[in-house]
Design a protein around this motif. Structure first.
Motif, mmCIF file in Angstrom:
data_model
loop_
_atom_site.group_PDB
_atom_site.id
_atom_site.type_symbol
_atom_site.label_atom_id
_atom_site.label_comp_id
_atom_site.label_asym_id
_atom_site.label_seq_id
_atom_site.Cartn_x
_atom_site.Cartn_y
_atom_site.Cartn_z
ATOM 1 N N ASP A 191 12.426 -31.611 34.642
ATOM 2 C CA ASP A 191 12.013 -30.593 33.668
ATOM 3 C C ASP A 191 12.330 -31.135 32.270
ATOM 4 O O ASP A 191 13.510 -31.296 31.918
ATOM 5 C CB ASP A 191 12.796 -29.297 33.964
ATOM 6 N N GLN A 192 11.299 -31.377 31.475
ATOM 7 C CA GLN A 192 11.501 -31.981 30.155
ATOM 8 C C GLN A 192 12.229 -31.047 29.182
ATOM 9 O O GLN A 192 12.746 -31.473 28.162
ATOM 10 C CB GLN A 192 10.168 -32.415 29.551
ATOM 11 N N ASN A 193 12.254 -29.746 29.515
ATOM 12 C CA ASN A 193 12.939 -28.791 28.630
ATOM 13 C C ASN A 193 14.330 -28.417 29.145
ATOM 14 O O ASN A 193 14.923 -27.453 28.694
ATOM 15 C CB ASN A 193 12.086 -27.522 28.483
ATOM 16 N N PHE A 194 14.841 -29.212 30.076
ATOM 17 C CA PHE A 194 16.150 -28.934 30.675
ATOM 18 C C PHE A 194 17.245 -28.958 29.606
ATOM 19 O O PHE A 194 18.093 -28.083 29.530
ATOM 20 C CB PHE A 194 16.439 -29.976 31.754
ATOM 21 N N PHE A 195 17.234 -30.001 28.771
ATOM 22 C CA PHE A 195 18.208 -30.080 27.674
ATOM 23 C C PHE A 195 17.499 -30.632 26.436
ATOM 24 O O PHE A 195 16.721 -31.566 26.530
ATOM 25 C CB PHE A 195 19.385 -30.993 28.048
ATOM 26 N N LYS A 196 17.802 -30.038 25.284
ATOM 27 C CA LYS A 196 17.120 -30.479 24.063
ATOM 28 C C LYS A 196 17.995 -31.505 23.334
ATOM 29 O O LYS A 196 18.905 -31.140 22.594
ATOM 30 C CB LYS A 196 16.843 -29.262 23.168
ATOM 31 N N PHE A 197 17.729 -32.789 23.607
ATOM 32 C CA PHE A 197 18.445 -33.824 22.861
ATOM 33 C C PHE A 197 17.891 -33.858 21.440
ATOM 34 O O PHE A 197 16.690 -33.662 21.238
ATOM 35 C CB PHE A 197 18.279 -35.193 23.542
ATOM 36 N N PRO A 198 18.763 -34.091 20.444
ATOM 37 C CA PRO A 198 18.292 -34.012 19.056
ATOM 38 C C PRO A 198 17.270 -35.098 18.701
ATOM 39 O O PRO A 198 17.395 -36.236 19.143
ATOM 40 C CB PRO A 198 19.563 -34.188 18.231
ATOM 41 N N VAL A 199 16.262 -34.702 17.948
ATOM 42 C CA VAL A 199 15.262 -35.664 17.461
ATOM 43 C C VAL A 199 15.574 -35.883 15.980
ATOM 44 O O VAL A 199 15.549 -34.936 15.193
ATOM 45 C CB VAL A 199 13.834 -35.090 17.621
ATOM 46 N N ALA A 200 15.910 -37.128 15.622
ATOM 47 C CA ALA A 200 16.304 -37.420 14.240
ATOM 48 C C ALA A 200 15.147 -37.164 13.281
ATOM 49 O O ALA A 200 13.996 -37.465 13.598
ATOM 50 C CB ALA A 200 16.753 -38.874 14.146
ATOM 51 N N ARG A 201 15.465 -36.590 12.137
ATOM 52 C CA ARG A 201 14.449 -36.438 11.087
ATOM 53 C C ARG A 201 14.728 -37.502 10.040
ATOM 54 O O ARG A 201 15.751 -37.476 9.377
ATOM 55 C CB ARG A 201 14.538 -35.055 10.452
ATOM 56 N N VAL A 202 13.809 -38.435 9.914
ATOM 57 C CA VAL A 202 14.024 -39.572 9.021
ATOM 58 C C VAL A 202 13.015 -39.485 7.889
ATOM 59 O O VAL A 202 11.921 -38.941 8.062
ATOM 60 C CB VAL A 202 13.851 -40.899 9.808
ATOM 61 N N SER A 203 13.406 -40.034 6.726
ATOM 62 C CA SER A 203 12.519 -39.951 5.563
ATOM 63 C C SER A 203 11.256 -40.796 5.767
ATOM 64 O O SER A 203 11.225 -41.718 6.588
ATOM 65 C CB SER A 203 13.251 -40.442 4.322
ATOM 66 N N ASP A 204 10.239 -40.476 4.996
ATOM 67 C CA ASP A 204 8.961 -41.191 5.019
ATOM 68 C C ASP A 204 8.383 -41.229 6.443
ATOM 69 O O ASP A 204 8.392 -40.245 7.131
ATOM 70 C CB ASP A 204 9.111 -42.606 4.431
ATOM 71 N N TYR A 205 7.936 -42.413 6.852
ATOM 72 C CA TYR A 205 7.342 -42.509 8.191
ATOM 73 C C TYR A 205 8.182 -43.433 9.073
ATOM 74 O O TYR A 205 7.657 -44.202 9.859
ATOM 75 C CB TYR A 205 5.889 -42.990 8.087
ATOM 76 N N ASN A 206 9.500 -43.311 8.899
ATOM 77 C CA ASN A 206 10.410 -44.158 9.677
ATOM 78 C C ASN A 206 10.907 -43.424 10.932
ATOM 79 O O ASN A 206 10.637 -42.233 11.107
ATOM 80 C CB ASN A 206 11.583 -44.587 8.805
ATOM 81 N N PHE A 207 11.603 -44.171 11.756
ATOM 82 C CA PHE A 207 12.103 -43.637 13.033
ATOM 83 C C PHE A 207 13.602 -43.944 13.148
ATOM 84 O O PHE A 207 14.116 -44.833 12.474
ATOM 85 C CB PHE A 207 11.398 -44.326 14.221
ATOM 86 N N SER A 208 14.271 -43.228 14.041
ATOM 87 C CA SER A 208 15.684 -43.528 14.339
ATOM 88 C C SER A 208 16.004 -43.051 15.749
ATOM 89 O O SER A 208 15.680 -41.918 16.112
ATOM 90 C CB SER A 208 16.595 -42.815 13.337
ATOM 91 N N PHE A 209 16.606 -43.933 16.534
ATOM 92 C CA PHE A 209 16.911 -43.571 17.927
ATOM 93 C C PHE A 209 18.382 -43.752 18.302
ATOM 94 O O PHE A 209 18.754 -43.455 19.429
ATOM 95 C CB PHE A 209 16.039 -44.398 18.892
ATOM 96 N N SER A 210 19.219 -44.238 17.350
ATOM 97 C CA SER A 210 20.610 -44.490 17.753
ATOM 98 C C SER A 210 21.350 -43.172 18.004
ATOM 99 O O SER A 210 22.245 -43.115 18.846
ATOM 100 C CB SER A 210 21.324 -45.361 16.725
ATOM 101 N N GLY A 211 20.974 -42.115 17.286
ATOM 102 C CA GLY A 211 21.619 -40.808 17.482
ATOM 103 C C GLY A 211 21.347 -40.256 18.872
ATOM 104 O O GLY A 211 22.223 -39.625 19.481
ATOM 105 N N LEU A 212 20.164 -40.519 19.380
ATOM 106 C CA LEU A 212 19.802 -40.021 20.710
ATOM 107 C C LEU A 212 20.729 -40.630 21.769
ATOM 108 O O LEU A 212 21.291 -39.925 22.610
ATOM 109 C CB LEU A 212 18.335 -40.369 21.017
#
Ligand code: KG4
Ligand code: ZN
Length: 332
Positions: A191-212
């Protein structure tokens, strides 16, 4: 007719391919190095050694399968970064040796642009300008791709790549390496909604996955073994959703903000683009938005030499050859 023999050794796949006129794949032999699964990630030193062990047989098989002679090859292409420097060195040295032995010119290609070219191998002609999301174990970047296949960088990960996040989370869950396919496999019954892991909000059009990765670590520490075992599918599905949510929200934002650039198509590329959940959500996101939607065939998602042998044709037509004494670089 132009025959290009391509060599790819940037990470843990030893691959040689022969491609005609940039689109017709005559052979594409890929040997994935199994040794790294014992360590939960690619060990650079072992990778270089395995490339040395495998490259000659992979090359011989590619020649046999394509039913061509080395003399018939017009030019040799090789990936020269980004990648592991010792691994790249094996492919580049092999290309140099072939070039000297058979008097062939060399073309070097960029690993990331090769991934995007997987869409040309899949569809033939593409519509430009195209937004392309390259997601692999080493890269997570968004590009605007122009008619001449030049790339305008739009954004990139500020820390881990998406594939790296999958691999690290899979390791925390003891699912084995490479982790991306395992996360996908376990997610199918979760179930993909089992737990809501945080999705980082990054400036511009960048990404971040270390917090996950950190939040998955703390989440797992807070649960006992039985709970994790019982819910492993749900946890995997929740991780997969968090990664894909971020990838697609950044891509959607760029698409909406850049309407005036007359975007004609959108594409995904790289190892993580083999993920069916990402592929389906990507198609659903852009369906009916007035642009072509490209997803590469599975064999052109993860690392393979058809990507360099195909893309090199564009450089061949522009006479963009490299010196036979080319140096190896891991980043460009
Ligand atoms: O492009 P690639 O073969 O190598 C790099 O350039 O890094 O990508 C490998 C990455 C690994 O992190 C692997 O876990 C991920 O792609 N990957 C996937 C899937 N297949 C490969 N991630 C999610 N779902 C998949 N089905
Ligand atoms: Zn790659």
């Amino acid at each position: 007719m132009t025959l290009i023999l391509g060599i790819e050794t940037s990470c843990d796949e030893t691959s040689v391919a022969i491609v005609e006129n940039g689109v017709k794949v005559l052979s594409n032999v890929v040997k994935t190095q199994a040794i790294h699964s014992n360590y939960g990630g690619v060990v650079p030193d072992l990778s270089s050694r395995e490339h040395v062990n495998f490259i000659f047989n992979v090359f011989s098989d590619a020649i046999k399968m394509a039913k061509v002679k080395v003399d018939d090859i017009d030019v040799i292409s090789v990936v020269n970064g980004p990648g592991l420097v010792g691994s790249l060195m094996v492919g580049v040295s092999f290309a140099q040796a072939l070039g000297l032995r058979y008097s062939k010119k060399l073309i070097i290609t960029d690993h990331v642009i090769g991934h995007i070219y997987g869409n040309v191998l899949t569809y033939g002609n593409l519509e430009f300008p195209m937004i392309s999301l390259v997601v692999s174990g080493g890269h997570t970047s968004l590009f605007l791709v122009k008619e001449d296949f030049s790339l305008e960088p739009v954004g990139k990960t500020l820390d881990d790549a998406a594939g790296e996040a999958f691999d690290k989370c899979a390791k925390l869950l003891n699912l084995g390496y490479p982790g991306g396919p395992m996360i996908e496999k376990y997610s199918k019954e979760g179930d993909q909604n089992f737990f809501k892991f945080p999705v980082a909000r990054v400036s511009d059009y960048n990404f971040s996955f270390s917090g996950l990765k950190t939040s998955v670590l703390y989440y797992l520490r807070s649960k006992d073994k039985d709970f994790i075992e019982k819910n492993i599918h749900n946890i995997a599905a929740s991780i997969q959703k968090a990664v894909v949510d971020q990838l697609l929200s950044v891509m959607k934002k760029y698409f909406i903000d850049n309407k005036k650039r007359m975007i004609r198509s959108v594409s995904i590329a790289g190892g993580v683009s083999a993920n069916s959940y990402l592929r389906n959500r990507f198609i659903n996101l852009f369906k009916g938005k007035g642009c072509e939607i490209y997803i590469p065939n599975f064999e052109y998602c993860t690392d393979n030499a058809a990507l360099t042998a195909g893309y090199a044709y564009l450089k061949y037509k522009k006479n963009e050859f490299s010196d036979i004494g080319i140096k190896v670089y891991s980043r460009n």
